[in-house]
Write a protein that holds these residues in place. Structure first.
Motif, PDB file in Angstrom:
ATOM      1  N   LEU A  67      38.983  47.765  50.242  1.00 12.67           N
ATOM      2  CA  LEU A  67      38.913  47.607  48.789  1.00 12.67           C
ATOM      3  C   LEU A  67      40.274  47.170  48.266  1.00 12.67           C
ATOM      4  CD1 LEU A  67      37.087  50.997  48.019  1.00 12.67           C
ATOM      5  CD2 LEU A  67      36.008  48.777  48.401  1.00 12.67           C
ATOM      6  N   GLN A  68      40.280  46.636  47.057  1.00 15.40           N
ATOM      7  CA  GLN A  68      41.541  46.218  46.433  1.00 15.40           C
ATOM      8  C   GLN A  68      41.540  46.674  44.976  1.00 15.40           C
ATOM      9  OE1 GLN A  68      42.376  42.170  47.449  1.00 15.40           O
ATOM     10  NE2 GLN A  68      44.398  42.143  46.515  1.00 15.40           N
ATOM     11  N   PRO A  69      41.599  48.004  44.761  1.00 10.89           N
ATOM     12  CA  PRO A  69      41.506  48.560  43.399  1.00 10.89           C
ATOM     13  C   PRO A  69      42.480  47.908  42.432  1.00 10.89           C
ATOM     14  CG  PRO A  69      41.509  50.310  45.040  1.00 10.89           C
ATOM     15  CD  PRO A  69      41.876  49.043  45.758  1.00 10.89           C
ATOM     16  N   VAL A  70      41.981  47.602  41.234  1.00  5.04           N
ATOM     17  CA  VAL A  70      42.798  46.911  40.235  1.00  5.04           C
ATOM     18  C   VAL A  70      42.843  47.732  38.950  1.00  5.04           C
ATOM     19  CG1 VAL A  70      40.800  45.541  39.488  1.00  5.04           C
ATOM     20  CG2 VAL A  70      43.108  44.731  38.983  1.00  5.04           C
ATOM     21  N   TYR A  71      44.024  47.853  38.375  1.00  2.43           N
ATOM     22  CA  TYR A  71      44.210  48.641  37.156  1.00  2.43           C
ATOM     23  C   TYR A  71      43.515  47.967  35.981  1.00  2.43           C
ATOM     24  CZ  TYR A  71      46.547  50.856  33.177  1.00  2.43           C
ATOM     25  OH  TYR A  71      46.817  51.503  31.990  1.00  2.43           O
ATOM     26  N   VAL A  72      42.713  48.719  35.275  1.00  3.10           N
ATOM     27  CA  VAL A  72      41.914  48.164  34.177  1.00  3.10           C
ATOM     28  C   VAL A  72      42.784  47.559  33.079  1.00  3.10           C
ATOM     29  CG1 VAL A  72      41.786  50.364  32.927  1.00  3.10           C
ATOM     30  CG2 VAL A  72      39.976  48.657  32.619  1.00  3.10           C
ATOM     31  N   GLY A  73      43.981  48.083  32.900  1.00  2.00           N
ATOM     32  CA  GLY A  73      44.882  47.537  31.893  1.00  2.00           C
ATOM     33  C   GLY A  73      45.331  46.129  32.246  1.00  2.00           C
ATOM     34  N   ASP A  74      45.485  45.850  33.549  1.00  2.00           N
ATOM     35  CA  ASP A  74      45.868  44.509  33.984  1.00  2.00           C
ATOM     36  C   ASP A  74      44.715  43.530  33.786  1.00  2.00           C
ATOM     37  OD1 ASP A  74      48.398  45.394  34.766  1.00  2.00           O
ATOM     38  OD2 ASP A  74      47.699  45.929  36.772  1.00  2.00           O
TER      39      ASP A  74
END
Length: 325
Positions: A190-197
């Protein structure tokens, strides 16, 4: 000479009352845009009002399955953002109706008023996928580009941040259970991404700073296996739990039972999705269709998780290292 004040652009955000939506609305509000949040239950969107100035954010009723409500919601819009998606089917909310038909309806409505369009899909979307979720996401992308060729399409990986449904869910399980399941051994990447970004990327597309007609893949700075995600989460909440490997066939048996519930924790379609890696493709990197092309440096889970998972620690709000609010 009298200065003529221009009215700020009107941005219509479909699905703006959800997890990703609130961050998108905040990013747009900071830029001074007028925001119309189109959602099925505007009476439950009151939490968005403090994100902007008085009357800057206006919730309106709209259902992507009902075309006239979509047309009504986009009247006067300068730009439209589509965040609508479902993780599981229930009642009239079917993958095809929401993520394929709904995407086309929004795109056609945006075209009819001459508005720009930013469409949020999902990493792993493919018309050849065995997952109905991923397949209809890809069909939605196709419908959007057929309707508005210069639309901006984003495919984010798993979003994390306050109120997320991933790390929060497993942290809550860890607070009560002595063990956590690793579907398929937890080897899925997986490559979790910050929702703010992700929200910032969407806001920049509304600004007109992102080249349209492309599908951008948005992933965090680090690729982790599902098991490593659980280990990172447990380290943050300072709890030791057994990580038990769960074969895919057992996961499917459990999913077959759980998906009978109104809000299932796991479905067979989600098991299918988890059998494939969810990371940014090499093609997207080579072709410049990632965060780098948008001018954003994504933040790590190590920098963000402690800011909201502290409440799952044994001492909770009294933890001396809890980040200041």
């Amino acid at each position: 000479m009298t200065e003529i004040l221009q009215t700020p652009k009107l941005v219509v955000v479909f699905g703006g009352s959800g997890f990703v939506g609130r961050h998108v609305v905040r990013a747009l509000a900071k830029r001074g845009y007028r925001i119309r949040v189109a959602c099925r239950r505007p009476d439950l969107a009151g939490h968005l009002q403090p994100l902007g100035n008085v009357s800057q954010i206006q919730p309106v009723q709209a259902n992507v399955r009902v075309r006239w409500s979509v047309d009504h919601a986009v009247q006067g819009a300068d730009h439209v953002v589509n965040l609508v998606g479902i993780l599981y089917e229930g009642g009239r909310q079917r993958f095809g109706a929401v993520q394929d038909f709904g995407a086309r309806a929004i795109a056609e409505a945006a075209r009819s008023v001459g508005a720009g369009l930013t469409h949020v899909s999902a990493l792993g979307a493919s018309v050849d996928s065995e997952s109905a979720y991923a397949r209809t996401k890809a069909l939605g992308e196709k419908a959007v580009l057929e309707t508005i060729p210069n639309a901006v399409i984003y495919r984010p990986s798993i979003n994390f941040g306050p109120e997320d449904g991933f790390f929060n869910r497993f942290a809550a399980m860890a607070r009560l259970s002595p063990a956590l399941p690793l579907l398929g051994g937890g080897e899925t990447r997986l490559q979790p991404v910050y929702v703010g970004d992700v929200a910032e990327a969407i806001a920049r597309s509304v600004d007109g700073a992102v080249e349209g007609g492309k599908i951008y893949e948005l992933g965090g700075p680090k690729v982790l296996t599902f098991k490593e995600c659980m280990q990172e989460m447990l380290a943050v909440i300072e709890r030791k739990r057994l990580l038990i490997s769960l074969p895919w066939w057992i996961a499917r048996v459990q999913a077959s039972i759980l998906e009978l519930l109104p809000k299932p924790l796991l479905t067979n379609d989600q098991v299918t999705q988890l059998q494939s890696d969810n990371v940014v493709s090499e093609e997207a990197i080579k072709e410049g269709r990632t965060f780098a092309a948008i001018g954003i440096t994504p933040r790590t889970i190590g920098a963000i998780l402690p800011s909201y998972l502290w409440r799952f620690r044994a001492t909770g709000q009294f933890d001396q290292r809890r980040p200041a609010a």
